[in-house]
Scaffold this motif. Structure first.
Motif, PDB file in Angstrom:
ATOM      1  N   LYS A   1      -8.969  17.848  16.554  1.00  0.00           N
ATOM      2  CA  LYS A   1      -8.993  16.382  16.487  1.00  0.00           C
ATOM      3  C   LYS A   1      -7.709  15.819  17.088  1.00  0.00           C
ATOM      4  CE  LYS A   1     -12.869  16.356  14.172  1.00  0.00           C
ATOM      5  NZ  LYS A   1     -14.104  16.101  14.924  1.00  0.00           N
ATOM      6  N   LYS A   2      -7.874  14.779  17.895  1.00  0.00           N
ATOM      7  CA  LYS A   2      -6.717  14.218  18.584  1.00  0.00           C
ATOM      8  C   LYS A   2      -5.977  13.173  17.748  1.00  0.00           C
ATOM      9  CE  LYS A   2      -5.744  15.853  22.748  1.00  0.00           C
ATOM     10  NZ  LYS A   2      -6.334  17.164  22.506  1.00  0.00           N
ATOM     11  N   LYS A   3      -6.710  12.252  17.180  1.00  0.00           N
ATOM     12  CA  LYS A   3      -6.083  11.237  16.329  1.00  0.00           C
ATOM     13  C   LYS A   3      -6.777  11.266  14.982  1.00  0.00           C
ATOM     14  CE  LYS A   3      -4.211   7.669  19.333  1.00  0.00           C
ATOM     15  NZ  LYS A   3      -4.504   6.393  19.995  1.00  0.00           N
TER      16      LYS A   3
ATOM     17  N   PHE B   1      -7.618   9.371  11.420  1.00  0.00           N
ATOM     18  CA  PHE B   1      -7.682   8.082  10.731  1.00  0.00           C
ATOM     19  C   PHE B   1      -8.080   8.304   9.271  1.00  0.00           C
ATOM     20  CE2 PHE B   1      -8.524   7.156  15.197  1.00  0.00           C
ATOM     21  CZ  PHE B   1      -7.560   6.180  15.428  1.00  0.00           C
TER      22      PHE B   1
ATOM     23  N   SER C   1     -11.464  11.789  17.768  1.00  0.00           N
ATOM     24  CA  SER C   1     -10.790  11.334  16.541  1.00  0.00           C
ATOM     25  C   SER C   1     -11.306  12.086  15.320  1.00  0.00           C
ATOM     26  CB  SER C   1     -11.022   9.831  16.331  1.00  0.00           C
ATOM     27  OG  SER C   1     -10.566   9.096  17.438  1.00  0.00           O
TER      28      SER C   1
ATOM     29  N   LYS D   1       0.235  13.609  12.598  1.00  0.00           N
ATOM     30  CA  LYS D   1       0.385  12.164  12.398  1.00  0.00           C
ATOM     31  C   LYS D   1      -0.988  11.542  12.163  1.00  0.00           C
ATOM     32  CE  LYS D   1       4.516  11.032  15.037  1.00  0.00           C
ATOM     33  NZ  LYS D   1       4.952  10.464  16.318  1.00  0.00           N
ATOM     34  N   SER D   2      -1.015  10.465  11.392  1.00  0.00           N
ATOM     35  CA  SER D   2      -2.300   9.815  11.129  1.00  0.00           C
ATOM     36  C   SER D   2      -2.079   8.329  10.903  1.00  0.00           C
ATOM     37  CB  SER D   2      -2.939  10.442   9.885  1.00  0.00           C
ATOM     38  OG  SER D   2      -2.084  10.265   8.774  1.00  0.00           O
ATOM     39  N   LYS D   3      -3.172   7.589  10.928  1.00  0.00           N
ATOM     40  CA  LYS D   3      -3.114   6.148  10.644  1.00  0.00           C
ATOM     41  C   LYS D   3      -4.022   5.838   9.461  1.00  0.00           C
ATOM     42  CE  LYS D   3      -1.809   3.692  14.805  1.00  0.00           C
ATOM     43  NZ  LYS D   3      -1.811   4.260  16.145  1.00  0.00           N
TER      44      LYS D   3
END
Ligand code: MN
Length: 336
Positions: free
Chosen positions: A14-16, A18, A84, A47-49
């Motif tokens: 997974k690239k990003k 969430f 994602s 890292k995550s959002k």
């Protein structure tokens, strides 16, 4: 509980990432999401959002985000790709209270609401007997030997505290254990500022509006807040009006956009508010929750009048409590 290796392999490729909370997130959801973010960063260097939809409206929740410096992104400001990865906290895929697109299969779900049947997620950690998702996430941090920073500890503590009313309702051993473990790590000063927040003038205007639209029937407080722009108000006033000493149930309703939002609270610990919420939201909406606290929404179609829908909905709720259809609601506070 999943090991960090299992979580790493679920997120592989997974690239990003969430982390989704439920819509109009409460302190439990916000704290849990923040803890997942910290776990991924510290243990996996990922890292995550944190993503939410709806509003953060309640003054306590706004103060929590601001004072503890929690970074959340509104769904409308986020772009996904097919690479994602998605994590859900304090809600589940298919629940009507989150905005995760239905075709997405998340990598991980951590929640404490009753498990939805045929759940689709790579990893599912759903523990319905635990009082708060924040307790489950504290366990993840502790088990992975992570030092919990002061602000995160404060967020998790407040998540458990607010969700279980200070361990007095719907509480499990896990909640008790981590409430005590977190307590010496928190900022008392910031916690106090969150628990006793300053209020905007709008709050008092809404309170007056609500007071003019409260009804008491047998043992039920019914609050019709009318049209509002923030669904958090509906749940906030539900909790508030249940404080009336003679009330054992409270229902609050309010129109937001093209939906009628509702909240249910009860003093009766053996009740099943979540089941009632699912029943009265029917096919035109979505509802769910716990034993003493629940909520949801129904769609209002363009030809429907908010007031008519509201009155029908109140009747439906009273029928669930065993009251007849043609009840006459008298104002709680007479305006004369
Ligand atoms: Mn929760």
């Amino acid at each position: 509980m999943y090991s960090i290796e299992e979580i790493a392999s679920a997120l592989k490729g997974k690239k990003k990432i969430f982390i989704f909370t439920h819509n109009n997130p409460d302190p439990d959801a916000i704290a849990a999401a923040w803890a997942v973010q910290y776990l991924l960063k510290e243990s996996l260097k990922i890292k995550s959002k944190i993503v939410y939809d709806g509003f953060i409206g309640r003054a306590e929740n706004k103060a929590m985000v601001k004072l503890l410096k929690i970074k959340l992104f509104h769904l409308s400001n986020i772009k996904f790709s097919n690479k994602s990865g998605f994590i859900l906290v304090d809600t589940q895929p298919g629940f009507g209270n989150n905005s995760l697109p239905s075709q997405i299969i998340p990598s991980l779900v951590i929640d404490h609401h009753p498990l939805k049947k045929q759940q689709k997620s790579v990893l599912i950690d759903v523990r319905k007997d635990v009082g708060s998702t924040a307790s489950i996430l504290t366990e993840y941090l502790v088990t992975n030997n992570l030092e919990i920073p002061k602000n995160l500890a404060t967020a998790l503590f407040y998540g458990i505290e607010s969700e279980t009313q200070g361990l007095s309702i719907e509480t499990d051993n896990l909640d008790r254990q981590y409430y005590k473990l977190l307590f010496p790590k928190i900022s008392q000063f910031l916690l106090g500022k969150i628990q006793y927040p300053r209020l905007e003038k709008e709050f008092f205007l809404n309170l007056r509006k609500a007071l003019n639209n409260v009804y008491f029937y047998k043992n039920v407080m019914i609050v019709n807040v009318g049209r509002v722009d923030n669904p958090d108000l509906v749940s906030e006033f539900c909790t508030f009006f249940l404080l009336y000493e003679k009330a054992s149930w409270a229902l609050s309703v309010g129109g937001v956009g093209n939906r009628l939002f509702f909240s249910i609270r009860t003093q009766n610990r053996r009740a099943n508010a979540g089941r009632i919420a699912r029943k009265i939201s029917g096919m035109k909406g979505s509802g769910g929750g716990h034993e003493t606290s629940a909520g949801g929404w129904i769609d209002i179609s363009p030809q429907d009048k908010l007031e008519t829908i509201t009155q029908d909905f109140i009747k439906k709720f009273l029928i669930q409590l065993g009251y007849k259809e043609d009840v006459f609601l008298t104002p709680f506070i007479s305006t004369e």
